[in-house]
Design an enzyme around this catalytic site. Structure first.
Site, PDB file in Angstrom:
ATOM      1  N   HIS A 111       0.776  -0.828   0.263  1.00 54.40           N
ATOM      2  CA  HIS A 111       0.003   0.059  -0.236  1.00 54.40           C
ATOM      3  C   HIS A 111       0.732   1.795   0.411  1.00 54.40           C
ATOM      4  CE1 HIS A 111      -3.964  -1.909   0.407  1.00 54.40           C
ATOM      5  NE2 HIS A 111      -3.326  -2.632   1.511  1.00 54.40           N
ATOM      6  N   ARG A 120      -8.211  -8.598 -13.546  1.00 57.47           N
ATOM      7  CA  ARG A 120      -7.584  -9.291 -11.994  1.00 57.47           C
ATOM      8  C   ARG A 120      -9.367  -9.433 -11.454  1.00 57.47           C
ATOM      9  NH1 ARG A 120      -3.183  -6.255 -11.460  1.00 57.47           N
ATOM     10  NH2 ARG A 120      -1.039  -7.564 -11.955  1.00 57.47           N
ATOM     11  N   ARG A 142      -9.848 -11.905 -16.559  1.00 62.18           N
ATOM     12  CA  ARG A 142      -9.129 -13.682 -16.591  1.00 62.18           C
ATOM     13  C   ARG A 142     -10.064 -13.825 -15.384  1.00 62.18           C
ATOM     14  NH1 ARG A 142      -3.592 -12.890 -13.072  1.00 62.18           N
ATOM     15  NH2 ARG A 142      -4.679 -12.464 -11.308  1.00 62.18           N
ATOM     16  N   GLU A 169       1.774 -18.893 -18.119  1.00 57.39           N
ATOM     17  CA  GLU A 169       3.300 -18.809 -17.379  1.00 57.39           C
ATOM     18  C   GLU A 169       3.537 -19.985 -15.741  1.00 57.39           C
ATOM     19  OE1 GLU A 169      -0.125 -17.080 -13.907  1.00 57.39           O
ATOM     20  OE2 GLU A 169      -1.479 -17.923 -15.015  1.00 57.39           O
ATOM     21  N   ASN A 214       5.679 -13.245 -13.640  1.00 60.74           N
ATOM     22  CA  ASN A 214       5.690 -12.783 -12.665  1.00 60.74           C
ATOM     23  C   ASN A 214       6.035 -14.267 -12.273  1.00 60.74           C
ATOM     24  OD1 ASN A 214       5.196 -10.673 -12.692  1.00 60.74           O
ATOM     25  ND2 ASN A 214       3.138 -10.023 -11.778  1.00 60.74           N
ATOM     26  N   ASP A 215       4.608 -15.264 -12.317  1.00 51.47           N
ATOM     27  CA  ASP A 215       4.967 -17.264 -11.777  1.00 51.47           C
ATOM     28  C   ASP A 215       5.558 -17.686 -13.111  1.00 51.47           C
ATOM     29  OD1 ASP A 215       2.587 -16.381 -10.211  1.00 51.47           O
ATOM     30  OD2 ASP A 215       2.012 -17.432 -10.913  1.00 51.47           O
ATOM     31  N   ARG A 220       9.427 -15.341  -5.158  1.00 55.32           N
ATOM     32  CA  ARG A 220      10.665 -13.715  -5.487  1.00 55.32           C
ATOM     33  C   ARG A 220      10.105 -12.994  -4.374  1.00 55.32           C
ATOM     34  NH1 ARG A 220       4.569 -12.152  -7.520  1.00 55.32           N
ATOM     35  NH2 ARG A 220       3.624 -13.385  -8.625  1.00 55.32           N
ATOM     36  N   CYS A 234       0.744  -9.379 -19.938  1.00 53.08           N
ATOM     37  CA  CYS A 234       0.448  -9.250 -18.419  1.00 53.08           C
ATOM     38  C   CYS A 234       1.628  -8.913 -17.270  1.00 53.08           C
ATOM     39  CB  CYS A 234      -0.854  -9.289 -18.257  1.00 53.08           C
ATOM     40  SG  CYS A 234      -1.272 -11.092 -17.994  1.00 53.08           S
TER      41      CYS A 234
END
Length: 574
Positions: free
Chosen positions: A189, A296, A332, A431, A454-455, A465, A502
């Site tokens: 945040h 998402r 998604r 991914e 990312n994955d 990560r 993405c």
């Protein structure tokens, strides 16, 4: 000099202000049985007062920054209404006969430990929500005076171990010109609020509060993730020049947000946005996105005590599709599971949740939830250019099962004579290494691919990560990762389908030339990054990018590839 994680771009120099947010001291006190009701009353009054404080902050944020940023505090309000937490504290009071602040501190500490040990980066960083609410409740229980950043009289750079959403909400943009924290990541945040306020920030510095004192002169480079303590005049001068260039570059970028993304020699790509909530569409449009490359949907399910029904989901998807009209909106399907658990969905405890019952695996096992979401997406397709994307596909069998459920959802809508786009495009998120290696088979049965880096990087390199000890191994430019990406793009193009990305890699300007040269068709990212990406693409030739990608693939290490990519980027865009 301290090196951390770049959280919000920009450069600023100024005086440090050490913001002390140490834990409130709670004393263990015994109580008698007949004092339990009064302790419960004290607890309830503290909850009411805390709720009032949070609502006041939420209104302030909504007024000054917009409703989408105020939604951060919905999670705080839900903590206050969590019956499991409240009942556990009341039971603890009755059983242990200790003062309520001691019991509360003990219980909330347990919750914080559970969240901080999670593997999922997003949920791990939600620990700050619980800590923030817990701190407020304790303050109201023991009558402590609250320290805020709203009363600062001069411009400062705030230095803290961490900054909660409440802390950042109380910042006055005029006087807080930057901030640095010991902990936090790109998705915290703190980082989100810093970007929204357009304040340079660096997080994850580990020892900033130990090394920096109030009154020290700091340079904060939020672009590079660097903090310099008490620099000499020559260093200050150097960064003043760099700051001016950054400001000038920002003005140049504004001219690029509304152009189509094309190279000098006319090669077109699409630059799209990633979103989590319908309210983010205004930012998508304002920053010149050509559509939404990743919506998402799991955030509709989180921070609540029930499951959104088909109608609620339909309204959310419809709102986004209608606002963007003919622009593509890739929705998604649900990517819950693993650490993104919901108690109402009864996720089992797993030893290795990231490799467990999640995403498409969960959806195929719970077809009633899956179909309700698919029907909502199909109905929304009447109002815009909606596309459906399945996450976490590991092979052809899973993909075929997902498409079969989608066909069943279509038939159910036909039976009810409800409108939808019968030719809606369907894609797969690539991914998992097994999907990346068999994407020639997958490409025959979908309309597009979107690479979730990312994955894909995490699984390919066996690197968590979120683990600071091995974060250095998480390298998007690793030769193995680039070879997988090339294979995905080539396999998609062979079957005449387009290929997008993405993951965070798509938003890194240093990697754009390589991805462009590999033939990536669509880049999807945070809306704030879009003008910069359009600028980079419009300043290179596609043929040059192809040569850069070819040379990058010939290099033996990720470090060499990254250095090479940045060097070539600086040559094209000094």
């Amino acid at each position: 000099m301290l090196k951390g994680i770049p959280a919000s771009p920009g450069i600023v120099a100024g005086k440090a202000f050490l913001f002390d947010i140490r834990q409130l001291i709670v004393t263990e006190k015994d109580i008698k049985q007949d004092a339990v009701p009064s302790e419960i009353t004290r607890f309830e009054e503290a909850l009411i007062k805390t709720r009032s404080e949070i609502l006041t902050i939420q209104k302030k944020i909504s007024r000054e920054m917009g409703a989408q940023h105020a939604e951060i505090f919905n999670a705080h309000l839900l903590v206050l209404e969590d019956r499991t937490l409240i009942e556990e504290i009341i039971e603890g009071l009755k059983k242990e006969l200790k003062c309520v602040e001691y019991i509360f501190s003990k219980v909330i500490g347990k919750y914080i430990k559970v969240f901080s040990n999670m593997n999922d980066e997003y949920l791990k960083e939600r620990t700050s929500d619980i800590e923030d609410v817990g701190k407020r409740i304790l303050k109201n229980l023991i009558g402590a005076q609250e320290k805020t950043l709203s009363d600062l009289k001069e411009q400062v750079i705030v230095v803290a171990y961490d900054l909660s959403p409440s802390d950042t909400a109380n910042m006055h943009k005029k006087n807080v010109i930057g901030f640095v924290t010991d902990i936090g990541g790109r998705t915290s945040h703190t980082a989100i609020m810093a970007k929204s306020l357009e304040i340079p920030a660096v997080v994850g510095l580990e020892k900033a509060t130990v090394r920096i004192k109030t009154g020290d002169t700091l340079i904060v480079d939020g672009t590079e993730g660097i903090v310099i303590i008490n620099p000499d005049k020559s260093v200050l001068k150097k960064y003043e020049t760099k700051q001016q260039k950054f400001a000038e570059f920002g003005k140049i970028l504004l001219d690029f947000k509304d152009i189509l993304a094309a190279t000098i020699d006319g090669h077109r790509v699409e630059i799209s946005a990633n979103i989590e909530l319908p309210d983010e569409v205004d930012s998508v449009i304002a920053h010149g996105a050509e559509g939404i490359g990743l919506y998402r949907t799991e955030f509709l399910y989180m921070n609540r005590n029930d499951i959104p029904d088909e109608e609620e989901q339909f309204e959310a998807y419809k709102k986004v599709a209608a606002k963007l009209s003919k622009s593509p909106v890739i929705i998604r399907t649900l990517d819950l599971g693993g650490d993104k658990f919901l108690s109402q969905l009864k996720f089992p405890h797993e030893m290795n949740p990231f490799l467990g019952w999640r995403a498409i695996r969960f959806c195929l096992a719970r077809p009633e939830i899956f179909k309700a979401q698919l029907r909502a997406m199909l109905r929304a397709s009447v109002f815009g250019n909606v596309k459906i994307m399945f996450p976490m596909i590991s092979g052809l069998g899973e993909l075929r099962q997902a498409i079969k459920v989608l066909e069943e959802a279509k038939q159910e809508l036909k039976n009810k004579k409800m409108n939808f786009n019968h030719d809606i495009e369907v894609g797969a998120m690539i991914e998992i290494p097994s999907a990346a290696l068999t994407c020639d088979l997958l490409a025959k049965e979908v309309d597009f691919f979107s690479i979730g880096t990312n994955d894909l990087i995490q699984y390919s390199l066996a690197v968590d990560r979120a683990n600071e000890k091995i974060a250095y191994l998480y390298r998007p430019t690793h030769p193995a990762v680039l070879r997988l990406i090339k294979n995905i793009i080539d396999s998609g193009h062979k079957e005449n389908i387009w290929v997008g990305m993405c993951g965070e890699m798509a938003a890194e300007s240093g990697f754009v030339l390589i991805l462009l040269g590999l033939g990536l068709d669509e880049f999807s990212m945070s809306p704030l990054t879009i003008p910069e990406m359009k600028y980079v693409v419009s300043n290179v030739k596609f043929e040059d990018a192809r040569k850069i990608a070819e040379e990058a693939l010939s290099l033996p290490t990720g470090e060499e590839i990254e250095a090479f990519a940045n060097k070539r980027l600086n040559e094209f865009i000094p």
